[in-house]
Design a protein around this motif. Structure first.
Motif, PDB file in Angstrom:
ATOM      1  N   LEU A   8      54.472  42.844 -69.377  1.00 18.91           N
ATOM      2  CA  LEU A   8      53.283  43.442 -68.772  1.00 18.91           C
ATOM      3  C   LEU A   8      53.589  43.836 -67.334  1.00 18.91           C
ATOM      4  O   LEU A   8      53.295  44.932 -66.908  1.00 18.91           O
ATOM      5  N   ARG A   9      54.212  42.947 -66.621  1.00 21.02           N
ATOM      6  CA  ARG A   9      54.565  43.238 -65.233  1.00 21.02           C
ATOM      7  C   ARG A   9      55.486  44.454 -65.159  1.00 21.02           C
ATOM      8  O   ARG A   9      55.300  45.336 -64.346  1.00 21.02           O
ATOM      9  N   LYS A  10      56.486  44.524 -66.041  1.00 19.00           N
ATOM     10  CA  LYS A  10      57.415  45.652 -66.059  1.00 19.00           C
ATOM     11  C   LYS A  10      56.666  46.956 -66.362  1.00 19.00           C
ATOM     12  O   LYS A  10      56.901  47.978 -65.720  1.00 19.00           O
ATOM     13  N   SER A  11      55.759  46.916 -67.317  1.00 19.62           N
ATOM     14  CA  SER A  11      55.003  48.125 -67.645  1.00 19.62           C
ATOM     15  C   SER A  11      54.039  48.489 -66.511  1.00 19.62           C
ATOM     16  O   SER A  11      53.835  49.668 -66.239  1.00 19.62           O
ATOM     17  N   ASP A  12      53.478  47.483 -65.847  1.00 16.37           N
ATOM     18  CA  ASP A  12      52.622  47.763 -64.687  1.00 16.37           C
ATOM     19  C   ASP A  12      53.431  48.434 -63.582  1.00 16.37           C
ATOM     20  O   ASP A  12      52.979  49.404 -62.976  1.00 16.37           O
ATOM     21  N   TYR A  13      54.623  47.906 -63.300  1.00 14.35           N
ATOM     22  CA  TYR A  13      55.475  48.492 -62.271  1.00 14.35           C
ATOM     23  C   TYR A  13      55.814  49.938 -62.607  1.00 14.35           C
ATOM     24  O   TYR A  13      55.753  50.810 -61.752  1.00 14.35           O
ATOM     25  N   LYS A  14      56.171  50.184 -63.855  1.00 11.75           N
ATOM     26  CA  LYS A  14      56.511  51.547 -64.267  1.00 11.75           C
ATOM     27  C   LYS A  14      55.316  52.471 -64.115  1.00 11.75           C
ATOM     28  O   LYS A  14      55.437  53.573 -63.581  1.00 11.75           O
ATOM     29  N   ILE A  16      52.663  52.115 -62.141  1.00  8.75           N
ATOM     30  CA  ILE A  16      52.335  52.321 -60.725  1.00  8.75           C
ATOM     31  C   ILE A  16      53.356  53.246 -60.077  1.00  8.75           C
ATOM     32  O   ILE A  16      53.002  54.167 -59.329  1.00  8.75           O
ATOM     33  N   ASN A  17      54.630  53.043 -60.357  1.00  9.97           N
ATOM     34  CA  ASN A  17      55.668  53.911 -59.814  1.00  9.97           C
ATOM     35  C   ASN A  17      55.438  55.361 -60.235  1.00  9.97           C
ATOM     36  O   ASN A  17      55.428  56.268 -59.400  1.00  9.97           O
ATOM     37  N   ASP A  18      55.276  55.574 -61.525  1.00  7.46           N
ATOM     38  CA  ASP A  18      55.096  56.937 -62.030  1.00  7.46           C
ATOM     39  C   ASP A  18      53.857  57.589 -61.432  1.00  7.46           C
ATOM     40  O   ASP A  18      53.881  58.768 -61.057  1.00  7.46           O
ATOM     41  N   GLU A  19      52.785  56.838 -61.341  1.00  8.04           N
ATOM     42  CA  GLU A  19      51.541  57.393 -60.795  1.00  8.04           C
ATOM     43  C   GLU A  19      51.639  57.692 -59.305  1.00  8.04           C
ATOM     44  O   GLU A  19      51.138  58.717 -58.845  1.00  8.04           O
ATOM     45  N   ASP A  25      52.994  64.084 -55.447  1.00  2.00           N
ATOM     46  CA  ASP A  25      53.360  65.458 -55.784  1.00  2.00           C
ATOM     47  C   ASP A  25      52.117  66.340 -55.962  1.00  2.00           C
ATOM     48  O   ASP A  25      52.062  67.462 -55.457  1.00  2.00           O
ATOM     49  N   ILE A  26      51.121  65.833 -56.649  1.00  2.00           N
ATOM     50  CA  ILE A  26      49.899  66.609 -56.894  1.00  2.00           C
ATOM     51  C   ILE A  26      49.164  66.895 -55.588  1.00  2.00           C
ATOM     52  O   ILE A  26      48.704  68.021 -55.358  1.00  2.00           O
ATOM     53  N   ILE A  27      49.065  65.892 -54.728  1.00  2.00           N
ATOM     54  CA  ILE A  27      48.390  66.101 -53.440  1.00  2.00           C
ATOM     55  C   ILE A  27      49.093  67.189 -52.646  1.00  2.00           C
ATOM     56  O   ILE A  27      48.442  68.097 -52.110  1.00  2.00           O
ATOM     57  N   LEU A  28      50.412  67.126 -52.578  1.00  2.00           N
ATOM     58  CA  LEU A  28      51.150  68.153 -51.840  1.00  2.00           C
ATOM     59  C   LEU A  28      50.943  69.539 -52.437  1.00  2.00           C
ATOM     60  O   LEU A  28      50.750  70.514 -51.708  1.00  2.00           O
ATOM     61  N   ARG A  29      50.973  69.629 -53.780  1.00  2.00           N
ATOM     62  CA  ARG A  29      50.759  70.942 -54.420  1.00  2.00           C
ATOM     63  C   ARG A  29      49.361  71.478 -54.146  1.00  2.00           C
ATOM     64  O   ARG A  29      49.187  72.669 -53.885  1.00  2.00           O
ATOM     65  N   ILE A  30      48.355  70.609 -54.203  1.00  5.39           N
ATOM     66  CA  ILE A  30      46.981  71.041 -53.911  1.00  5.39           C
ATOM     67  C   ILE A  30      46.882  71.523 -52.465  1.00  5.39           C
ATOM     68  O   ILE A  30      46.304  72.576 -52.191  1.00  5.39           O
ATOM     69  N   GLU A  31      47.468  70.754 -51.549  1.00  6.77           N
ATOM     70  CA  GLU A  31      47.404  71.156 -50.143  1.00  6.77           C
ATOM     71  C   GLU A  31      48.150  72.471 -49.910  1.00  6.77           C
ATOM     72  O   GLU A  31      47.649  73.348 -49.196  1.00  6.77           O
TER      73      GLU A  31
END
Length: 157
Positions: A8-14, A16-19, A25-31
């Motif tokens: 669970l911890r490993k999947s949570d880390y993945k 959170i990292n991916d998000e 990236d999305i914020i920069l593209r929107i800006e």
């Protein structure tokens, strides 16, 4: 049944990292898109963040802004020259020490600052939607931890 705590911890880390990567990236593209579609299309995202770092009513010194954005004096000066030429900022000699240069936004710079701040206010409002005070304190702690890590990492680069 459910996953083990380690998985669970490993999947949570993945997750959170991916998000975090995707959100950044999305914020920069929107800006970037909003700049291109706006009356401020003559600057780039780094220059917009420089305007934001100078601030609406403060008169920060060039050294303060360089420190905030972790920029070299040369990089800062080049971008300040562009922003000054395009009418977003002015340089003002400090009344107490004429060797010190303070930075001030023009009316055009203040307009850009307000537009950028409005977007960030919407981001924070949507991010915190549905959280209670205790949960917001946990989010604050997580962001402080992340910021401390990033500050240390930026010193090593």
């Amino acid at each position: 049944m459910g996953q083990s705590a380690a998985n669970l911890r490993k999947s949570d880390y993945k997750f959170i990292n991916d998000e975090l990567v995707d959100v950044y990236d999305i914020i920069l593209r929107i800006e970037e898109r909003s700049i291109r579609k706006s009356r401020f299309k003559d600057i780039n995202i780094k220059q917009m963040h420089l305007v934001h770092a100078i601030g609406l009513h403060s008169k920060k010194t060039t050294s303060e802004v360089a420190h905030i954005l972790k920029l070299s004096k040369g990089t800062l000066t080049a971008n300040l020259n562009i922003l000054e030429r395009k009418g977003y900022i002015i340089r003002v000699h400090n009344h107490n020490d004429h060797r010190v240069i303070n930075l001030k936004l023009t009316s055009k710079g203040r307009l850009l600052y307000r537009a950028h701040s409005a977007f960030h206010q919407q981001l924070v409002k949507s991010f915190l939607k549905g959280f209670n005070d205790d949960e917001v304190r946990l989010i604050r702690k997580a962001i402080i931890n992340l910021r401390e890590f990033l500050d240390k990492a930026s010193e090593q680069v």
